[in-house]
Structures are given as C-alpha cells and as structure tokens.
Design an enzyme around this catalytic site. Sequence first.
Site, short mmCIF file in Angstrom:
data_model
loop_
_atom_site.label_atom_id
_atom_site.label_comp_id
_atom_site.label_asym_id
_atom_site.label_seq_id
_atom_site.Cartn_x
_atom_site.Cartn_y
_atom_site.Cartn_z
N CYS A 126 35.84 16.27 -34.65
CA CYS A 126 36.49 14.96 -34.76
C CYS A 126 37.03 14.65 -36.15
CB CYS A 126 35.55 13.85 -34.30
SG CYS A 126 34.10 13.59 -35.35
N LEU A 167 30.17 4.89 -31.39
CA LEU A 167 29.99 5.06 -32.83
C LEU A 167 31.33 5.32 -33.50
CD1 LEU A 167 26.83 7.36 -32.97
CD2 LEU A 167 26.96 4.86 -32.92
N GLY A 210 34.41 7.37 -25.35
CA GLY A 210 35.76 7.02 -24.93
C GLY A 210 36.37 8.06 -24.03
N CYS A 249 25.52 16.58 -35.61
CA CYS A 249 25.83 15.20 -35.22
C CYS A 249 24.88 14.73 -34.13
CB CYS A 249 27.28 15.11 -34.75
SG CYS A 249 27.80 13.44 -34.30
N VAL A 288 36.13 10.84 -20.60
CA VAL A 288 35.85 10.64 -19.18
C VAL A 288 34.37 10.85 -18.85
CG1 VAL A 288 36.44 13.03 -18.55
CG2 VAL A 288 36.61 11.22 -16.83
N ASP A 289 33.70 11.77 -19.54
CA ASP A 289 32.31 12.09 -19.19
C ASP A 289 31.37 10.91 -19.40
OD1 ASP A 289 33.05 14.74 -18.56
OD2 ASP A 289 32.88 15.34 -20.66
N SER A 290 31.33 10.39 -20.62
CA SER A 290 30.43 9.26 -20.89
C SER A 290 30.88 8.00 -20.16
CB SER A 290 30.33 9.00 -22.40
OG SER A 290 31.60 8.78 -22.98
N GLY A 310 26.93 11.62 -21.84
CA GLY A 310 27.77 12.38 -20.93
C GLY A 310 27.70 13.88 -21.12
N MET A 356 28.93 6.03 -25.58
CA MET A 356 30.28 6.17 -25.04
C MET A 356 31.25 6.67 -26.12
SD MET A 356 30.57 2.77 -22.65
CE MET A 356 32.08 3.37 -21.87
#
Length: 378
Positions: free
Chosen positions: A214, A49, A26, A117, A28-30, A141, A24
């Site tokens: 990120c 993570l 955070g 990643c 919407v997909d996951s 996701g 997850m």
Amino acid sequence: MLDHPLNSLGFAKPPSATRVVVAMSGGVDSSVVAAELAADGYDVVGVTLQLYDHGAALAKKGACCAGRDIHDARRVAETMGFPHYVLDYENTFREAVIDEFADAYLAGATPVPCIRCNERVKFKDLLQTAKDLDADCMATGHYIQRKMGAAGPELHCAADAARDQSYFLFSTTREQLDYLRFPLGHLASKAETRALAARHGLPVADKPDSQDICFVPNGNYAAVIEKLRPGAADPGEIVDLAGNVLGAHRGVIHYTIGQRRGLGIGGLGDPLFVVRLDPERRQVIVGPREALSTRIVPVREINWLGDAPLTSQAEWQVMAKVRSTRAPREAVIRPISDTEAEVELIAPEDGVSPGQACVFHVPGDSRILGGGWIWRGR
C-alpha cells in the site's frame, strides 16, 4: 434455564447481543464479511485504518489502504446500516512497518511488510481498539480458517488454496487467534465472495483486488527507500563468487536473491543469478543457479502454534514454505530455543532469502504450526 446455543461466531448468545468489530480495508473481502455479519443480525462496527498518506500517488487501482478505499468502506457501512470509523494509524504504521521495510532492504534482506502490518498494527493495536469498543471479537476478510482443536483455536489454510493467506498470518499468536474470526476462510472461490457482495448490493462487488504494497506506488519500492534513506541507492560492483568484478550496479536495494534479469552483465556464458547481497561492501554477488541451492535455513522470531512447546522435541517433521508463491516442502525443524530454530529442507530450495518468512504446516493437514523469519541461509 438452558444455555443459549452457540452462534456462528462461537458465542452463547444471540447475534444481536454479540458485538463484532470488522477490519474494513474498503475491498470486497472485508466488505462481504461486514455485510454478512450485519445481515445475520450481529452488532457490527466497521473500522478502517488510515495507514499512509492517501494522496494522488496512492489513489490508483491495485493498492490497498488508498483514499478511495476509506470512501468505499464508508459506503458499504451506509448500505448495510452499521457504524463505521476511520482511525489514523499513520505514525504507528510508519514506525512499525515502513521504517523496518527500508532498513531490511538496506541490510540486503527482502522483507514482507504485509506480515509485519498484520502482526504489529492490525492484530495488535486495532485488536486492542476492538476490545476497547467492548467487542466480543474482531473479524477480517483474510482467507484463512480458525478451527477449534483439543487445545484451543487452531490456524488452518483457507479452503481455496489459490486464495490462502496463511503465509502472511503465521505470526498470529494464540491470544490473538482466540479473539479473531475469519468468516471467508471456508469459501471455495473468490467468485463466491463476489456473488455475496452482489447479493447484498455492495458498491464494491466488482472492485479489483489489491496487488501492491500500500505504501509503494506502482511497485517502485526502491524509490520509496531512497526517499526514506537518502544514499540507499549508491552504486557498487557486481562480482562473482571468486570476487572478480563483472560490472557495476545501481544500488543494492534494486536487487533480490535469485534475480537473473536486469543485471546488465550478459554475454558471459552460462546464466548468472544474484546469490548474495553485501550492503557493507555495496556488492551484488552473482553465481550459477546451483549456488542458489539452500538446505539449511536459520529461522528466528518464531511464533509456535503447536500443542506442545517447540523445545519439547529435538525434531519436528513439517512442511515448510519459504516464499508466499511456493508450495510447502518436506522439512525438519531443530529447535534452538522457544523462538529460534534450524530448518533443514529435505530437498534444496533455490533463492531462499533473508527477510522472507518460513511457515510451518502439518504434513497432510491444513493446520499451520506457525513460523518465523529467515535471517540467512546456507
């Protein structure tokens, strides 16, 4: 006793007896993946993570893995009633992704850290964590499909071409693919995902999609590299293909193959593009558009997902994708070893850049045959 029919994740047991770890972010997909599986009765465990220092620099819209994302993932877990854990992977992420990202730019390449990643963190360490939690599988996701073929699970493009993430997942191995599930890959549009989020009452239903890398605040990757590698932005010369000095640059790390704007050498007649970077000489080499044309693409670190070994044929007819934003083009793979090949593009491509991925597609089909890393072009 009759065998239990396969559930939606492919296991011969009821959902309640099937544990699935959901990665997850955070977003919407996951979140929808976790919510749908929880609603279907699966034993869901959410894991987020922590990959980077989530200070003010990253607490912004458009970046994944920021501090608010951990909070959002936790809220989704609370809404749907399943456990959620946060794992500190900052050291792993720095060593496996960020350091190579910086070094690649210093070497004149244009890296794709999201692929690394997935390959080195999410589908390696996190996947092992899922196994340690006795999960039957791990779900993400990502917009990509896993389909069963005659020789086992296959990787296929997402049903929604606009959301397809196969370019970023080419390095998924057969062993990883056996354990992974991608429940969103069959959806026709992102609107369907958001509709599912709204149906479950998820607090992230209208959350913007992540756009940036990120660990690169505001897209300013050069500033990150300068911080990690002092001296990386040392100035140098802009030269033409004959070696004539046309101007000065503010550091090789600020330039990419195919770049035209921001060179500061206007008024020279025909448009000039970055055709090569020479970090050792601190030179940016520019030339006309035709100098960008590339047909032969050496590729290494190949992850091959075909049914027969890569070296079992002298040539493979494929569709090759050399950048995430481009359509696959006709190509021929000529294997050198199990992990290295020469890829000939039937029609030359502009701006083929070392550090990018070359991903192989089956012609006329959604199947992905894997891919590798471009390390130079000619």
